[in-house]
Design a protein around this motif. Structure first.
Motif, short mmCIF file in Angstrom:
data_model
loop_
_atom_site.label_atom_id
_atom_site.label_comp_id
_atom_site.label_asym_id
_atom_site.label_seq_id
_atom_site.Cartn_x
_atom_site.Cartn_y
_atom_site.Cartn_z
N VAL A 9 9.64 28.46 65.40
CA VAL A 9 8.89 27.20 65.31
C VAL A 9 7.50 27.39 65.94
CG1 VAL A 9 8.80 24.79 66.07
CG2 VAL A 9 10.95 25.77 65.25
N ARG A 10 7.46 28.06 67.08
CA ARG A 10 6.17 28.30 67.74
C ARG A 10 5.23 29.09 66.85
NH1 ARG A 10 6.54 30.91 73.43
NH2 ARG A 10 4.30 30.90 73.08
N ASN A 57 3.91 27.08 63.98
CA ASN A 57 2.95 26.05 64.40
C ASN A 57 1.60 26.61 64.84
OD1 ASN A 57 4.54 23.80 63.85
ND2 ASN A 57 5.56 23.92 65.83
N GLN A 63 10.98 26.51 73.45
CA GLN A 63 11.00 26.12 72.05
C GLN A 63 11.31 27.36 71.20
OE1 GLN A 63 7.20 24.83 70.61
NE2 GLN A 63 8.07 23.69 68.92
N ASP A 64 12.02 27.16 70.13
CA ASP A 64 12.37 28.25 69.22
C ASP A 64 11.11 29.03 68.85
OD1 ASP A 64 13.39 29.90 67.27
OD2 ASP A 64 14.06 28.29 65.97
N SER A 76 9.95 34.65 73.26
CA SER A 76 8.99 33.62 73.68
C SER A 76 8.02 34.16 74.72
CB SER A 76 9.74 32.41 74.24
OG SER A 76 8.85 31.40 74.60
#
Length: 104
Positions: free
Chosen positions: A14-15, A18, A10-11, A84
């Motif tokens: 975005v992580r 969130n 996941q980008d 990531s």
């Protein structure tokens, strides 16, 4: 272990957005900003002008950066993968990121 170049996590942006600490802090700041605009007419005018400027600059930047982003897409994917992995390690070491700002 998975091949870093073929794995598509996941980008990272975005992580991060969130994460409970980040999202709750954003909500808090957003609420304060909205209340300030509502309750202070002079600041509302300044904020609205600033918001329009940011939108215009953002649109222009995206339009100008799009060709570069398309050319660099494979490098961006690789950078996202490494980021990531680094974020996984940060999340392991900093459990505070998984708590909302009112509990920190």
């Amino acid at each position: 272990t998975a091949d870093v170049e073929t794995e598509t996590p996941q980008d990272v942006v975005v992580r991060v957005a969130n994460l409970p600490l980040v999202s709750s802090t954003y909500d808090l700041v957003s609420s304060v900003y909205s209340n300030t605009k509502e309750n202070h007419p002079y600041l509302r005018s300044v904020c609205e002008v600033a918001e329009k400027g940011v939108k215009t600059i953002g649109a222009a930047a995206f339009t100008n950066a799009k060709p570069v982003i398309q050319k660099m897409e494979s490098y961006i994917v690789i950078a996202n993968n490494y980021a990531s992995i680094a974020l996984d390690k940060v999340e392991e070491k900093l459990a505070i990121l998984h708590q909302p700002s009112d509990k920190v």
